[in-house]
Design a protein around this motif. Structure first.
Motif, PDB file in Angstrom:
ATOM      1  N   ILE A 254      26.953  99.025  28.383  1.00  0.00           N
ATOM      2  CA  ILE A 254      25.683  99.280  27.421  1.00  0.00           C
ATOM      3  C   ILE A 254      24.734  99.754  28.029  1.00  0.00           C
ATOM      4  O   ILE A 254      23.889 100.547  27.629  1.00  0.00           O
ATOM      5  CB  ILE A 254      25.382  97.835  26.687  1.00  0.00           C
ATOM      6  N   VAL A 255      24.581  99.481  29.550  1.00  0.00           N
ATOM      7  CA  VAL A 255      23.617 100.411  30.300  1.00  0.00           C
ATOM      8  C   VAL A 255      23.674 101.741  30.252  1.00  0.00           C
ATOM      9  O   VAL A 255      22.746 102.711  29.792  1.00  0.00           O
ATOM     10  CB  VAL A 255      23.467  99.692  31.738  1.00  0.00           C
ATOM     11  N   ALA A 256      25.091 102.158  30.405  1.00  0.00           N
ATOM     12  CA  ALA A 256      25.176 103.894  30.455  1.00  0.00           C
ATOM     13  C   ALA A 256      25.107 104.201  28.866  1.00  0.00           C
ATOM     14  O   ALA A 256      24.603 105.247  29.032  1.00  0.00           O
ATOM     15  CB  ALA A 256      26.587 103.803  31.074  1.00  0.00           C
ATOM     16  N   ILE A 257      25.519 103.417  28.016  1.00  0.00           N
ATOM     17  CA  ILE A 257      25.547 104.132  26.730  1.00  0.00           C
ATOM     18  C   ILE A 257      24.128 104.242  26.285  1.00  0.00           C
ATOM     19  O   ILE A 257      23.735 105.154  25.666  1.00  0.00           O
ATOM     20  CB  ILE A 257      26.188 103.159  25.787  1.00  0.00           C
ATOM     21  N   SER A 258      23.205 103.237  26.364  1.00  0.00           N
ATOM     22  CA  SER A 258      22.122 103.270  25.961  1.00  0.00           C
ATOM     23  C   SER A 258      21.402 104.278  26.661  1.00  0.00           C
ATOM     24  O   SER A 258      20.496 104.972  26.134  1.00  0.00           O
ATOM     25  CB  SER A 258      21.081 102.005  26.233  1.00  0.00           C
ATOM     26  N   ALA A 259      21.164 104.712  27.910  1.00  0.00           N
ATOM     27  CA  ALA A 259      20.705 105.490  28.660  1.00  0.00           C
ATOM     28  C   ALA A 259      21.184 107.041  28.015  1.00  0.00           C
ATOM     29  O   ALA A 259      20.692 107.835  28.069  1.00  0.00           O
ATOM     30  CB  ALA A 259      20.906 105.516  30.189  1.00  0.00           C
ATOM     31  N   PHE A 260      22.668 107.266  27.975  1.00  0.00           N
ATOM     32  CA  PHE A 260      23.015 108.270  27.303  1.00  0.00           C
ATOM     33  C   PHE A 260      22.339 108.856  25.878  1.00  0.00           C
ATOM     34  O   PHE A 260      22.155 109.747  25.579  1.00  0.00           O
ATOM     35  CB  PHE A 260      24.583 108.068  27.347  1.00  0.00           C
ATOM     36  N   LEU A 261      22.312 107.595  24.898  1.00  0.00           N
ATOM     37  CA  LEU A 261      21.969 108.072  23.744  1.00  0.00           C
ATOM     38  C   LEU A 261      20.389 108.123  23.795  1.00  0.00           C
ATOM     39  O   LEU A 261      19.807 109.065  22.970  1.00  0.00           O
ATOM     40  CB  LEU A 261      22.511 106.810  22.860  1.00  0.00           C
ATOM     41  N   GLY A 262      19.715 107.483  24.861  1.00  0.00           N
ATOM     42  CA  GLY A 262      18.265 107.702  24.844  1.00  0.00           C
ATOM     43  C   GLY A 262      17.962 108.866  25.455  1.00  0.00           C
ATOM     44  O   GLY A 262      16.536 109.656  25.164  1.00  0.00           O
ATOM     45  N   ALA A 263      18.785 109.642  26.298  1.00  0.00           N
ATOM     46  CA  ALA A 263      18.366 111.165  26.686  1.00  0.00           C
ATOM     47  C   ALA A 263      18.215 111.942  25.725  1.00  0.00           C
ATOM     48  O   ALA A 263      17.299 112.907  25.989  1.00  0.00           O
ATOM     49  CB  ALA A 263      19.629 111.365  27.785  1.00  0.00           C
TER      50      ALA A 263
ATOM     51  N   PHE B 287      34.046  99.867  25.833  1.00  0.00           N
ATOM     52  CA  PHE B 287      33.328  99.669  24.659  1.00  0.00           C
ATOM     53  C   PHE B 287      33.909  99.553  23.590  1.00  0.00           C
ATOM     54  O   PHE B 287      33.308  98.862  22.546  1.00  0.00           O
ATOM     55  CB  PHE B 287      32.123 100.855  24.596  1.00  0.00           C
ATOM     56  N   ILE B 288      35.174  99.693  23.305  1.00  0.00           N
ATOM     57  CA  ILE B 288      35.617  99.454  21.739  1.00  0.00           C
ATOM     58  C   ILE B 288      35.850  98.095  21.321  1.00  0.00           C
ATOM     59  O   ILE B 288      35.819  97.724  20.167  1.00  0.00           O
ATOM     60  CB  ILE B 288      37.288 100.238  21.878  1.00  0.00           C
ATOM     61  N   ALA B 289      35.678  97.018  22.567  1.00  0.00           N
ATOM     62  CA  ALA B 289      35.889  95.801  22.018  1.00  0.00           C
ATOM     63  C   ALA B 289      34.206  95.193  21.745  1.00  0.00           C
ATOM     64  O   ALA B 289      34.073  94.238  21.453  1.00  0.00           O
ATOM     65  CB  ALA B 289      36.321  94.568  23.097  1.00  0.00           C
ATOM     66  N   HIS B 290      33.144  96.054  21.859  1.00  0.00           N
ATOM     67  CA  HIS B 290      31.751  95.521  21.720  1.00  0.00           C
ATOM     68  C   HIS B 290      31.496  94.736  20.391  1.00  0.00           C
ATOM     69  O   HIS B 290      30.709  93.916  20.334  1.00  0.00           O
ATOM     70  CB  HIS B 290      30.791  96.735  21.872  1.00  0.00           C
ATOM     71  N   PRO B 291      32.063  95.494  19.362  1.00  0.00           N
ATOM     72  CA  PRO B 291      31.606  94.877  17.947  1.00  0.00           C
ATOM     73  C   PRO B 291      32.078  93.512  17.874  1.00  0.00           C
ATOM     74  O   PRO B 291      31.409  92.879  16.945  1.00  0.00           O
ATOM     75  CB  PRO B 291      32.380  95.989  16.801  1.00  0.00           C
ATOM     76  N   TRP B 292      33.043  93.044  18.420  1.00  0.00           N
ATOM     77  CA  TRP B 292      33.521  91.595  18.522  1.00  0.00           C
ATOM     78  C   TRP B 292      32.894  90.802  19.655  1.00  0.00           C
ATOM     79  O   TRP B 292      33.325  89.641  19.579  1.00  0.00           O
ATOM     80  CB  TRP B 292      35.055  91.703  18.366  1.00  0.00           C
ATOM     81  N   VAL B 293      32.089  91.300  20.121  1.00  0.00           N
ATOM     82  CA  VAL B 293      31.765  90.735  21.387  1.00  0.00           C
ATOM     83  C   VAL B 293      30.314  90.462  21.645  1.00  0.00           C
ATOM     84  O   VAL B 293      29.753  89.424  21.926  1.00  0.00           O
ATOM     85  CB  VAL B 293      32.242  91.332  23.004  1.00  0.00           C
ATOM     86  N   HIS B 294      29.502  91.603  21.179  1.00  0.00           N
ATOM     87  CA  HIS B 294      28.201  91.317  21.322  1.00  0.00           C
ATOM     88  C   HIS B 294      27.396  91.349  20.048  1.00  0.00           C
ATOM     89  O   HIS B 294      27.524  92.075  19.152  1.00  0.00           O
ATOM     90  CB  HIS B 294      27.486  92.733  22.010  1.00  0.00           C
TER      91      HIS B 294
ATOM     92  N   ASN C 129      23.863  91.910  18.169  1.00  0.00           N
ATOM     93  CA  ASN C 129      22.707  92.891  18.183  1.00  0.00           C
ATOM     94  C   ASN C 129      22.901  94.145  19.056  1.00  0.00           C
ATOM     95  O   ASN C 129      22.172  94.484  19.894  1.00  0.00           O
ATOM     96  CB  ASN C 129      21.459  92.122  18.665  1.00  0.00           C
ATOM     97  N   LEU C 130      24.219  94.640  18.711  1.00  0.00           N
ATOM     98  CA  LEU C 130      24.603  95.915  19.587  1.00  0.00           C
ATOM     99  C   LEU C 130      23.604  97.052  19.498  1.00  0.00           C
ATOM    100  O   LEU C 130      23.372  97.377  18.480  1.00  0.00           O
ATOM    101  CB  LEU C 130      26.094  96.203  19.274  1.00  0.00           C
ATOM    102  N   PRO C 131      23.066  97.530  20.545  1.00  0.00           N
ATOM    103  CA  PRO C 131      21.914  98.688  20.349  1.00  0.00           C
ATOM    104  C   PRO C 131      22.352  99.954  19.837  1.00  0.00           C
ATOM    105  O   PRO C 131      21.639 100.863  20.027  1.00  0.00           O
ATOM    106  CB  PRO C 131      21.281  98.537  21.597  1.00  0.00           C
ATOM    107  N   TYR C 132      23.593 100.019  19.474  1.00  0.00           N
ATOM    108  CA  TYR C 132      24.113 101.155  19.252  1.00  0.00           C
ATOM    109  C   TYR C 132      25.376 101.107  17.993  1.00  0.00           C
ATOM    110  O   TYR C 132      25.766 100.026  18.008  1.00  0.00           O
ATOM    111  CB  TYR C 132      24.721 102.254  20.258  1.00  0.00           C
ATOM    112  N   LYS C 133      25.612 102.145  17.452  1.00  0.00           N
ATOM    113  CA  LYS C 133      26.819 102.028  16.474  1.00  0.00           C
ATOM    114  C   LYS C 133      27.962 103.000  17.003  1.00  0.00           C
ATOM    115  O   LYS C 133      27.886 103.794  17.761  1.00  0.00           O
ATOM    116  CB  LYS C 133      26.249 102.749  15.022  1.00  0.00           C
ATOM    117  N   PRO C 134      29.306 102.263  16.807  1.00  0.00           N
ATOM    118  CA  PRO C 134      30.301 103.150  17.466  1.00  0.00           C
ATOM    119  C   PRO C 134      30.242 104.690  16.945  1.00  0.00           C
ATOM    120  O   PRO C 134      30.821 105.388  17.932  1.00  0.00           O
ATOM    121  CB  PRO C 134      31.654 102.412  16.909  1.00  0.00           C
TER     122      PRO C 134
ATOM    123  N   LYS D 190      30.857  91.059  14.929  1.00  0.00           N
ATOM    124  CA  LYS D 190      29.648  90.320  14.618  1.00  0.00           C
ATOM    125  C   LYS D 190      28.656  91.411  14.206  1.00  0.00           C
ATOM    126  O   LYS D 190      27.487  90.854  13.880  1.00  0.00           O
ATOM    127  CB  LYS D 190      29.075  90.343  16.191  1.00  0.00           C
ATOM    128  N   GLN D 191      29.034  92.524  13.764  1.00  0.00           N
ATOM    129  CA  GLN D 191      27.985  93.449  12.966  1.00  0.00           C
ATOM    130  C   GLN D 191      28.637  94.464  12.409  1.00  0.00           C
ATOM    131  O   GLN D 191      30.090  94.836  13.032  1.00  0.00           O
ATOM    132  CB  GLN D 191      26.835  93.872  13.841  1.00  0.00           C
TER     133      GLN D 191
END
Length: 311
Positions: free
Chosen positions: A63-72, A86-93, A95-100, A310-311
């Motif tokens: 999520i650190v890299a993804i957030s930095a990438f999208l924030g750029a 990242f593909i398991a993120h929707p089932w793991v986290h 309040n995920l700070p991005y959408k797939p 989760k979301q």
């Protein structure tokens, strides 16, 4: 410039890149993705006539890299990542700070070889022997896990075989491999590059690879499908991502350039294979289809495990 790429006359559009390009990586220096990324960056910088800079941003389950990438918000910044990050993120986290859908596949680069390893001391030499042993020792065998797609894959497989094995969570995959060598845990599904030092030291055994094809660096090791467990198959996809605003023509150009430099330079193939990676450059459409297939597989694993999105 972006509008020009979207027009039928995009062949006459201003050249891209017009300045240095940055690849944000979800993994740290020395990882398989980092090695492949640096090889690719060097060759692409020559082709593009602009620097291509690697920026490692590990941590936070990708999520650190993804957030930095999208924030750029910069069309000269691309994300380079294994899909397992990242593909398991929707089932793991929560309040995920991005959408797939924020991550747009641009170019498949390689397939990481993923293997099932056990300690040398464990009296098994095949997947079927592992299943048989686990069934004679319910609750006694432990498996190492790092949050993400490979966890879902292994847990789903274990449930399908009615195995009672305990998960031991790890933050650092190298720690998991080291504990496996000491028989503190008995099974680990991971990138083979992580396991190679212990494999080469003779402290662990590689039972199978979960990829759809055998790994040339370990030609005698069967795939899980060949070992009798096709439902465990998953390829370790690695590639480049942009945002939904990246024009299709630009996606296709980058993918074509990636394939050109990889096909033209045998050193890239040799270095990737030496670190248990398979060169597999592909188009935006091929990469997107492979990712969707993985998401479908994980969704089925989640249903089997009773894990809700989760979301």
């Amino acid at each position: 410039m972006l509008a020009a790429w979207a027009t039928p006359s995009s062949a006459q559009a201003p050249a891209w890149p017009q300045r240095s390009v940055r690849f944000f990586l979800t993994l740290g220096a020395g990882s398989g993705t980092d090695i492949g990324g640096r090889l690719l960056a060097d060759r692409l910088s020559r082709k593009w006539g602009q620097p291509v800079v690697i920026e490692n941003k590990p941590g936070g389950d990708g999520i650190v890299a993804i957030s930095a990438f999208l924030g750029a918000k910069d069309d000269h910044v691309l994300l380079m990542s294994p899909t397992s990050a990242f593909i398991a993120h929707p089932w793991v986290h929560d309040n995920l700070p991005y959408k797939p859908s924020d991550l747009t596949p641009i170019a498949r680069v390689s397939n990481t070889v993923i293997g099932i390893t056990v300690p040398k001391a464990l009296p098994v030499n095949s997947m079927k022997e592992l299943v048989a042993l686990a069934k004679t020792k319910p609750g006694e065998l432990n498996w190492a896990g790092i949050t993400g797609a490979l966890d879902f894959n292994f847990a789903g497989w274990a449930k399908s075989q009615n195995l009672d094995m305990k998960k031991v969570p790890y933050r650092n995959p190298v720690d998991a491999s080291n504990d496996l060598a000491e028989n503190r845990v008995q099974v680990y599904e991971s990138a083979v590059a992580i396991a190679q030092p212990q494999l080469q030291a003779g402290k662990i055994k590689l039972l199978a690879v979960v990829n759809s094809v055998r790994a040339p660096v370990y030609p005698d090791i069967p795939t899980v499908a060949e070992a009798g467990f096709p439902n465990m198959t998953i390829d370790g996809l690695v590639g480049l991502f942009g945002t939904p605003s990246t024009p299709q023509a630009l996606r296709e150009k980058i993918a074509a350039d990636v394939k050109d430099v990889m096909d033209a330079d045998p050193i890239i193939k040799d270095r990737l294979m030496a670190t248990a990676q398979l060169p597999n450059p592909g188009t935006p459409e091929e990469f997107a289809k492979a990712i969707e297939d993985q998401r479908s597989k994980l969704a089925q694993n989640a249903r089997d495990l009773g894990v809700k999105e989760k979301q």
